[in-house]
Write a protein that holds these residues in place. Structure first.
Motif, short mmCIF file in Angstrom:
data_model
loop_
_atom_site.label_atom_id
_atom_site.label_comp_id
_atom_site.label_asym_id
_atom_site.label_seq_id
_atom_site.Cartn_x
_atom_site.Cartn_y
_atom_site.Cartn_z
N LEU A 98 7.88 37.66 52.05
CA LEU A 98 9.30 38.29 51.72
C LEU A 98 10.00 38.53 52.50
N ILE A 99 8.67 39.64 52.96
CA ILE A 99 9.88 40.48 54.80
C ILE A 99 10.74 39.64 55.06
N GLU A 100 9.85 38.45 55.85
CA GLU A 100 9.98 37.13 57.27
C GLU A 100 10.99 36.83 56.61
N ALA A 101 11.05 36.34 55.12
CA ALA A 101 11.82 35.11 54.47
C ALA A 101 13.67 35.88 54.40
N ASP A 102 13.40 37.42 54.10
CA ASP A 102 14.90 38.19 54.55
C ASP A 102 15.38 38.65 56.09
N ILE A 103 13.88 38.23 56.94
CA ILE A 103 14.51 39.18 58.10
C ILE A 103 15.38 37.97 58.81
N GLY A 159 16.01 44.44 44.76
CA GLY A 159 15.39 43.01 45.67
C GLY A 159 13.69 42.60 45.59
N SER A 160 13.81 41.29 45.90
CA SER A 160 12.82 40.71 45.40
C SER A 160 10.95 41.07 46.55
N PRO A 161 11.38 41.79 47.38
CA PRO A 161 10.40 41.93 48.22
C PRO A 161 9.67 43.71 47.40
N VAL A 162 10.87 44.04 47.16
CA VAL A 162 10.20 45.68 46.75
C VAL A 162 9.19 45.74 45.03
N ILE A 163 10.25 44.57 44.24
CA ILE A 163 9.05 44.08 43.06
C ILE A 163 8.02 43.27 43.53
N VAL A 164 7.83 42.53 44.17
CA VAL A 164 6.54 42.34 44.85
C VAL A 164 5.11 43.49 44.78
N GLY A 165 6.37 44.41 46.06
CA GLY A 165 5.23 45.21 46.77
C GLY A 165 5.16 46.72 45.42
N ILE A 166 6.12 46.25 44.33
CA ILE A 166 5.13 47.34 43.00
C ILE A 166 4.56 46.46 42.75
N ILE A 167 4.66 45.87 42.07
CA ILE A 167 3.31 45.06 41.36
C ILE A 167 1.94 45.10 42.19
N ASN A 168 1.77 44.81 43.81
CA ASN A 168 1.20 44.70 44.53
C ASN A 168 0.35 46.39 44.01
N ALA A 169 1.28 47.78 44.65
CA ALA A 169 1.05 49.24 43.83
C ALA A 169 0.00 49.34 42.25
N VAL A 170 0.52 48.15 41.73
CA VAL A 170 -0.21 48.71 40.26
C VAL A 170 -1.62 48.15 40.12
N VAL A 171 -1.55 46.88 40.82
CA VAL A 171 -2.45 45.95 40.81
C VAL A 171 -3.38 46.69 41.27
N THR A 172 -3.12 47.13 42.91
CA THR A 172 -4.09 47.85 43.32
C THR A 172 -4.77 49.41 42.61
N GLY A 173 -3.41 50.14 42.26
CA GLY A 173 -4.44 50.96 41.44
C GLY A 173 -5.57 50.74 40.39
N VAL A 174 -5.30 49.65 39.12
CA VAL A 174 -5.46 48.95 38.16
C VAL A 174 -7.72 49.00 39.35
N LEU A 175 -7.51 48.27 40.51
CA LEU A 175 -8.86 48.15 40.88
C LEU A 175 -9.67 49.00 41.16
N ALA A 176 -8.47 50.03 41.40
CA ALA A 176 -9.57 51.42 41.97
C ALA A 176 -9.82 51.46 40.71
N LYS A 212 8.58 46.26 60.29
CA LYS A 212 9.37 44.76 60.48
C LYS A 212 10.69 44.60 61.22
N VAL A 213 11.19 45.15 59.82
CA VAL A 213 12.69 45.46 59.61
C VAL A 213 13.51 46.25 61.41
N ARG A 214 12.36 47.60 61.49
CA ARG A 214 13.35 47.69 62.35
C ARG A 214 13.09 47.47 63.76
N GLU A 215 11.59 46.73 64.06
CA GLU A 215 11.15 46.13 65.10
C GLU A 215 12.83 44.66 65.52
#
Length: 226
Positions: A98-103, A159-176, A212-215
């Protein structure tokens, strides 16, 4: 039936006399090509986001079925340790794409802004009719995206990347937390580990996305600034 040439000669485009030449057709063809590519990019964004949410929903349903059948014992922990990393892998891959697609979408918008600038070089009198920007700098990019020169925090958070990133963070917390539970850790330790893992993942994904965006934008020089 061919139209008679206008009595007014259009201004030159990049120093080339455009009288009687198909410059406008070339520009329009390129514009439609970029527009079609942008449509495909947005379809991929929606498709990948939907696929990830489907995988995550299926994972949650499967975990609930296992919990109802066997409780939250060792069987549930084993199953969760098998399916949660898979869901997280899909989520991380979706986030980076999603980051690459936004770029890529930003570059397509820049290209269309440049084409609008070329249209106005051919026919300056059309400027009052353009809603989107004809400048290829950051201000022009935002104007084409949101018809404003600035956007607020809610625009970025939606934005889609932010939403997906937050969900990934929650999944990581549950896994931990599940890993800590499998190691017979206490409730307090599981909670702290889950929260720290979620926060660390959100920060890490945000840093990677920002870099990635800064590059891409670091060496960019607009040709037609506002």
């Amino acid at each position: 039936m061919r139209q008679q040439p206008s009595a007014r000669t259009p201004p030159p485009l990049d120093g080339v006399d455009t009288t009687g030449s198909p410059h406008a057709q070339f520009l329009a063809t390129e514009h439609w090509s970029l527009l079609a590519t942008r449509s495909m990019t947005w379809n991929e964004i929606f498709s990948r986001t939907g696929t990830y949410l489907t995988v995550l929903s299926a994972t949650v349903i499967a975990l609930s079925l296992v919990a109802n059948a066997a409780g939250f014992g060792q069987s549930f922990q084993t199953f969760a340790l098998l399916v949660l990393p898979v869901a997280l892998l899909v989520g991380v891959g979706t986030y980076f794409r999603l980051i690459e697609a936004d770029i890529e979408d930003a570059w397509l918008v820049i290209g269309m802004n440049r084409l609008r600038h070329a249209y106005l070089e051919l026919a300056p009198e059309l400027e009052p009719y353009f809603v989107a920007s004809h400048h290829d700098d950051a201000q022009g990019l935002l104007k084409t995206y949101s018809f404003r020169s600035r956007v607020g925090l809610t625009h970025w958070l939606s934005g889609s990347p932010v939403i997906v990133g937050i969900i990934n963070a929650v999944v990581t917390g549950v896994l931990a937390a599940v890993i800590c539970e499998a190691a017979d850790a206490g409730v307090t330790l599981r909670t702290i580990a889950g929260v720290l893992a979620a926060v660390a993942t959100a920060i890490l994904l945000g840093i990677i996305g920002y870099r990635k965006v800064r590059e891409v934008t670091r060496g960019y020089q607009p040709r037609f600034p506002s």
